[in-house]
Structure formats: structure tokens, C-alpha cells
Write a protein that holds these residues in place. Sequence first.
Motif, PDB file in Angstrom:
ATOM      1  N   THR A  17      51.359  70.215  34.280  1.00 58.89           N
ATOM      2  CA  THR A  17      50.099  71.063  35.350  1.00 58.89           C
ATOM      3  C   THR A  17      50.218  72.097  33.697  1.00 58.89           C
ATOM      4  OG1 THR A  17      50.019  72.715  36.493  1.00 58.89           O
ATOM      5  CG2 THR A  17      52.029  71.621  36.767  1.00 58.89           C
ATOM      6  N   PRO A  48      43.033  59.736  41.109  1.00 58.82           N
ATOM      7  CA  PRO A  48      42.655  61.430  40.332  1.00 58.82           C
ATOM      8  C   PRO A  48      41.435  61.823  41.018  1.00 58.82           C
ATOM      9  CG  PRO A  48      43.095  59.825  38.698  1.00 58.82           C
ATOM     10  CD  PRO A  48      42.968  59.264  39.945  1.00 58.82           C
ATOM     11  N   SER A  52      40.346  61.508  34.970  1.00 55.69           N
ATOM     12  CA  SER A  52      42.118  60.933  34.972  1.00 55.69           C
ATOM     13  C   SER A  52      43.111  62.540  35.132  1.00 55.69           C
ATOM     14  CB  SER A  52      42.000  60.729  33.967  1.00 55.69           C
ATOM     15  OG  SER A  52      41.814  62.303  32.393  1.00 55.69           O
ATOM     16  N   LYS A  53      41.824  63.584  35.632  1.00 56.91           N
ATOM     17  CA  LYS A  53      42.098  65.175  36.384  1.00 56.91           C
ATOM     18  C   LYS A  53      42.740  64.823  37.755  1.00 56.91           C
ATOM     19  CE  LYS A  53      40.853  67.066  31.636  1.00 56.91           C
ATOM     20  NZ  LYS A  53      40.033  68.350  31.023  1.00 56.91           N
ATOM     21  N   GLY A  54      43.826  65.661  37.760  1.00 54.64           N
ATOM     22  CA  GLY A  54      43.893  66.231  39.445  1.00 54.64           C
ATOM     23  C   GLY A  54      44.337  65.232  39.612  1.00 54.64           C
ATOM     24  N   ASP A  73      45.095  70.574  41.375  1.00 54.10           N
ATOM     25  CA  ASP A  73      44.309  70.932  40.201  1.00 54.10           C
ATOM     26  C   ASP A  73      45.562  69.445  39.249  1.00 54.10           C
ATOM     27  OD1 ASP A  73      42.309  72.186  40.402  1.00 54.10           O
ATOM     28  OD2 ASP A  73      43.229  74.158  40.079  1.00 54.10           O
ATOM     29  N   GLU A  74      47.081  69.702  39.861  1.00 51.22           N
ATOM     30  CA  GLU A  74      47.724  68.985  39.123  1.00 51.22           C
ATOM     31  C   GLU A  74      47.920  66.855  39.205  1.00 51.22           C
ATOM     32  OE1 GLU A  74      49.540  72.715  40.281  1.00 51.22           O
ATOM     33  OE2 GLU A  74      48.225  70.787  41.591  1.00 51.22           O
ATOM     34  N   THR A  75      48.676  66.945  37.807  1.00 52.48           N
ATOM     35  CA  THR A  75      48.003  65.204  37.942  1.00 52.48           C
ATOM     36  C   THR A  75      48.948  64.581  38.054  1.00 52.48           C
ATOM     37  OG1 THR A  75      46.240  65.911  36.228  1.00 52.48           O
ATOM     38  CG2 THR A  75      47.104  63.266  35.935  1.00 52.48           C
TER      39      THR A  75
END
Length: 229
Positions: A17, A48, A52-54, A73-75
Amino acid sequence: MSHLRHLRHATPILIATSMLMLTACADDNGIDGPIRMQLWDIVTYEGPASGSKGSVFTFRQVDDTPLVTLTADETIEETEAGTRIMIRYIPENGEAYRSDHIDLLTASRINQGPATTEWKSDYDNWNRDSVWVYSAWRSGTYINFHLRLTYSNEPRIFTLALDPATRESEMPEFYLVHRMKEPVDYHDRAYFASFDIAEVWNLPSARGVKIHLADTNLHKDIFTFYKSN
């Protein structure tokens, strides 16, 4: 011995993040505003959120309460879909246990896996090494534990195992098997564990399950969980 494993002690997961921190709001006079309340829950990482996000997580608070879907939002790095993890988070709308976008603060892997449905001879002395249970609860098809176990740097047997003779009964019976290589007199550590009993729970013949354990805290030998309908 089979099913020897190292216990996972709330292993942190790397969260990608741009900024991950909790701040308090300040008014025009520089006085801190209300603190945003945090939640801790055992959830299933679904993968995700977009590409590939979040990240997307799902869970039931307890028993058969509605399925909650949380997006962040963090992966989550290097984690497979279906992994059970403990997260600390803040709901965007401030309401607990409703599907929502969240601020993800921390994420940690816990002890997990499907319940064992084949009994092994190594399980026969399942209650030799006792456990100290804070709580045990069901969330959907998962049986979850918060407990303390004697620390050792040696692998051990730690699993939830079905008595196959009870599989087709109205109340199939599981045993929380805890067997160390050798009994030791050492300090305890706290752990979380989550076992999936879907294979047995979803049988039409099952009205619920019984969980046997050798507990030295609550002194409760059996936890019973019933289906809601």
C-alpha cells in the motif's frame, strides 16, 4: 508421526500500500476528533479486488449470520485465495459486520486447514497434551479457536479430526487432537485456529456437530454446534 506441523503464531502478511496508518481527525483548533473504532475478525481471503490490485475478504460473524464481503485498497502479497487470516480493520461507514470498503490495518495468517476425516492411530491419545481454550465458535462451515498451547520448537500434531464411526449420525463428533513429540514443561503461547468442516457439516443427515477437547481453562469437554434450520 503423521500430521506433524509447526504452529503458526499470528504470522504477519506483507501488505502492499502507499500508506497504511491510523490518524485522528483534528478540528480548526487542533483538537483531536473522534477515534475511529477498529475491528478484528477471522476472514477468508478471496483474492484481488480488481485485476491484481486490492483485496476481497468474506466471513460470517458467528454461526449462520449473513455473509459479509469486505474490500480493501491494500494488496495481500503471496497469499492464495481461500486462506484464513486475522485482519484488523476500520469499516468505511463505521458500521460493524456489514459489507463495506475498509481501511486494512494489519493481516496475519493463522493455523488452518480442512478437518481431518480419516482417523489415524497417532490420534488415539488425542488428549494427552491439554489445551487452554479462551473461546470456540462456528462461523459458517468453520470451527474457530482462540487458545493457548505449550510452546515447543519441535513439530507436533494439531488438527481437528472426525470420528469416522459418527460421520453419518445426526451429530458427527470431532476431536481437537494435540500431541507434542514429548511432553514439556514450558511457557504457553496464544494461537488462533480455523478448521473447515464443510465436508461433514453439509451432509443432509447432520443436525450439527460435537467437538471434543481436553481443555484446562473452561473445563468444558464438549462444544456442541447446531445447524440453524
